[in-house]
Design a protein around this motif. Structure first.
Motif, PDB file in Angstrom:
ATOM      1  N   VAL A  88       0.872  -1.163   0.000  1.00 47.94           N
ATOM      2  CA  VAL A  88       0.000   0.000   0.000  1.00 47.94           C
ATOM      3  C   VAL A  88       0.912   1.217   0.000  1.00 47.94           C
ATOM      4  O   VAL A  88       1.884   1.278   0.758  1.00 47.94           O
ATOM      5  CB  VAL A  88      -0.921   0.022   1.233  1.00 47.94           C
ATOM      6  CG1 VAL A  88      -1.710   1.318   1.300  1.00 47.94           C
ATOM      7  CG2 VAL A  88      -1.859  -1.170   1.212  1.00 47.94           C
ATOM      8  N   VAL A  89       0.619   2.182  -0.871  1.00 49.54           N
ATOM      9  CA  VAL A  89       1.394   3.410  -0.976  1.00 49.54           C
ATOM     10  C   VAL A  89       0.534   4.552  -0.449  1.00 49.54           C
ATOM     11  O   VAL A  89      -0.622   4.690  -0.853  1.00 49.54           O
ATOM     12  CB  VAL A  89       1.798   3.688  -2.442  1.00 49.54           C
ATOM     13  CG1 VAL A  89       2.574   4.997  -2.547  1.00 49.54           C
ATOM     14  CG2 VAL A  89       2.577   2.525  -3.025  1.00 49.54           C
ATOM     15  N   ALA A 148       4.911   4.720 -11.144  1.00 52.72           N
ATOM     16  CA  ALA A 148       6.324   4.337 -11.212  1.00 52.72           C
ATOM     17  C   ALA A 148       6.538   2.936 -10.650  1.00 52.72           C
ATOM     18  O   ALA A 148       7.262   2.126 -11.245  1.00 52.72           O
ATOM     19  CB  ALA A 148       7.182   5.357 -10.473  1.00 52.72           C
ATOM     20  N   LEU A 149       5.912   2.637  -9.528  1.00 52.21           N
ATOM     21  CA  LEU A 149       6.079   1.312  -8.930  1.00 52.21           C
ATOM     22  C   LEU A 149       5.394   0.230  -9.751  1.00 52.21           C
ATOM     23  O   LEU A 149       5.886  -0.897  -9.834  1.00 52.21           O
ATOM     24  CB  LEU A 149       5.570   1.306  -7.489  1.00 52.21           C
ATOM     25  CG  LEU A 149       6.358   2.181  -6.518  1.00 52.21           C
ATOM     26  CD1 LEU A 149       5.736   2.119  -5.126  1.00 52.21           C
ATOM     27  CD2 LEU A 149       7.829   1.808  -6.484  1.00 52.21           C
ATOM     28  N   PHE A 205      13.894   7.940  -6.311  1.00 43.87           N
ATOM     29  CA  PHE A 205      12.929   8.887  -5.753  1.00 43.87           C
ATOM     30  C   PHE A 205      13.151  10.296  -6.318  1.00 43.87           C
ATOM     31  O   PHE A 205      12.202  10.963  -6.723  1.00 43.87           O
ATOM     32  CB  PHE A 205      13.004   8.907  -4.223  1.00 43.87           C
ATOM     33  CG  PHE A 205      12.056   9.891  -3.599  1.00 43.87           C
ATOM     34  CD1 PHE A 205      10.693   9.651  -3.572  1.00 43.87           C
ATOM     35  CD2 PHE A 205      12.525  11.081  -3.049  1.00 43.87           C
ATOM     36  CE1 PHE A 205       9.801  10.564  -3.019  1.00 43.87           C
ATOM     37  CE2 PHE A 205      11.649  12.003  -2.497  1.00 43.87           C
ATOM     38  CZ  PHE A 205      10.293  11.741  -2.473  1.00 43.87           C
ATOM     39  N   ALA A 206      14.386  10.732  -6.379  1.00 48.98           N
ATOM     40  CA  ALA A 206      14.680  12.084  -6.883  1.00 48.98           C
ATOM     41  C   ALA A 206      14.256  12.242  -8.342  1.00 48.98           C
ATOM     42  O   ALA A 206      13.890  13.343  -8.771  1.00 48.98           O
ATOM     43  CB  ALA A 206      16.162  12.397  -6.723  1.00 48.98           C
ATOM     44  N   ASP A 222      10.018  -5.502  -1.758  1.00 58.06           N
ATOM     45  CA  ASP A 222      11.472  -5.319  -1.769  1.00 58.06           C
ATOM     46  C   ASP A 222      11.946  -4.569  -3.012  1.00 58.06           C
ATOM     47  O   ASP A 222      12.807  -3.688  -2.917  1.00 58.06           O
ATOM     48  CB  ASP A 222      12.177  -6.673  -1.631  1.00 58.06           C
ATOM     49  CG  ASP A 222      11.869  -7.328  -0.292  1.00 58.06           C
ATOM     50  OD1 ASP A 222      11.949  -6.631   0.743  1.00 58.06           O
ATOM     51  OD2 ASP A 222      11.526  -8.524  -0.287  1.00 58.06           O
ATOM     52  N   SER A 223      11.371  -4.867  -4.172  1.00 59.20           N
ATOM     53  CA  SER A 223      11.794  -4.148  -5.373  1.00 59.20           C
ATOM     54  C   SER A 223      11.231  -2.723  -5.389  1.00 59.20           C
ATOM     55  O   SER A 223      11.851  -1.817  -5.938  1.00 59.20           O
ATOM     56  CB  SER A 223      11.421  -4.917  -6.643  1.00 59.20           C
ATOM     57  OG  SER A 223      10.034  -5.112  -6.750  1.00 59.20           O
ATOM     58  N   ALA A 224      10.070  -2.497  -4.755  1.00 58.78           N
ATOM     59  CA  ALA A 224       9.534  -1.137  -4.634  1.00 58.78           C
ATOM     60  C   ALA A 224      10.454  -0.303  -3.747  1.00 58.78           C
ATOM     61  O   ALA A 224      10.768   0.854  -4.065  1.00 58.78           O
ATOM     62  CB  ALA A 224       8.117  -1.170  -4.060  1.00 58.78           C
TER      63      ALA A 224
END
Length: 168
Positions: free
Chosen positions: A21-22, A37-38, A56-57, A46-48
């Motif tokens: 969950v984001v 993006a994810l 992130f930048a 783990d890959s997220a």
């Protein structure tokens, strides 16, 4: 935006097949940017985490906090990344993250024997800041499913009534 100037927006989204969950805080468009993006760059928790640690930048977000909770290769896990609070670095959340912060008294009153038990009182205190309001939405990530439901409007909630909306 409602006529009185308040926003009622989704601030978290489940990605069931990744068992995550984001959630975002800040710019409303951040959630869509991060989830997209994810969705194309990760396959699980783990890959997220690795993707956001490295990219992130590159997402071009400003004054945004991103929280990801899910099921890692080691079990339940969560992390936070922010251009302001973590300088773009991924930080694991060991126990809990409460933002905006609440008083020590509110934390002492919080009961951890259920996903929403005590959360209403905590969120009502947060609402005093004027930056929290609307619906109390809940996402629970289990090994085999994600439960997403609303516990109702913060001012009116007495009891949460969970409904499972996504299963793996």
């Amino acid at each position: 935006m409602t006529p009185d100037g308040h926003f009622h927006v989704v601030k978290f989204q489940a990605i069931p097949h990744q068992r995550i969950v984001v959630a975002t805080q800040g710019d409303m468009k951040a959630l869509g940017i991060v989830v997209t993006a994810l969705a194309v760059s990760a396959v699980d928790y783990d890959s997220a985490r690795a993707y956001l640690a490295d990219h992130f930048a590159d997402l071009g977000l400003s004054e945004v906090d991103v929280y990801v909770a899910g099921w890692s290769g080691r079990g339940p896990a969560a992390f936070h990344v922010s251009d302001v609070k973590t300088d773009g670095q991924v930080r694991d959340i060991e126990h809990v993250s409460i933002t905006p912060p609440v008083s020590d008294e509110a934390l002492r009153r919080l009961q951890w024997d259920g996903p929403t038990n005590g959360m209403l009182a905590l969120m009502k205190e947060q609402a005093m800041s004027g930056t929290v309001g609307g619906f109390m939405n809940v996402a629970q990530v289990h090994h085999d499913h994600i439960a997403v439901y609303t516990a109702g409007i913060i001012d009116d909630v007495v009891e949460a009534r969970p409904r499972v909306t996504a299963e793996l």
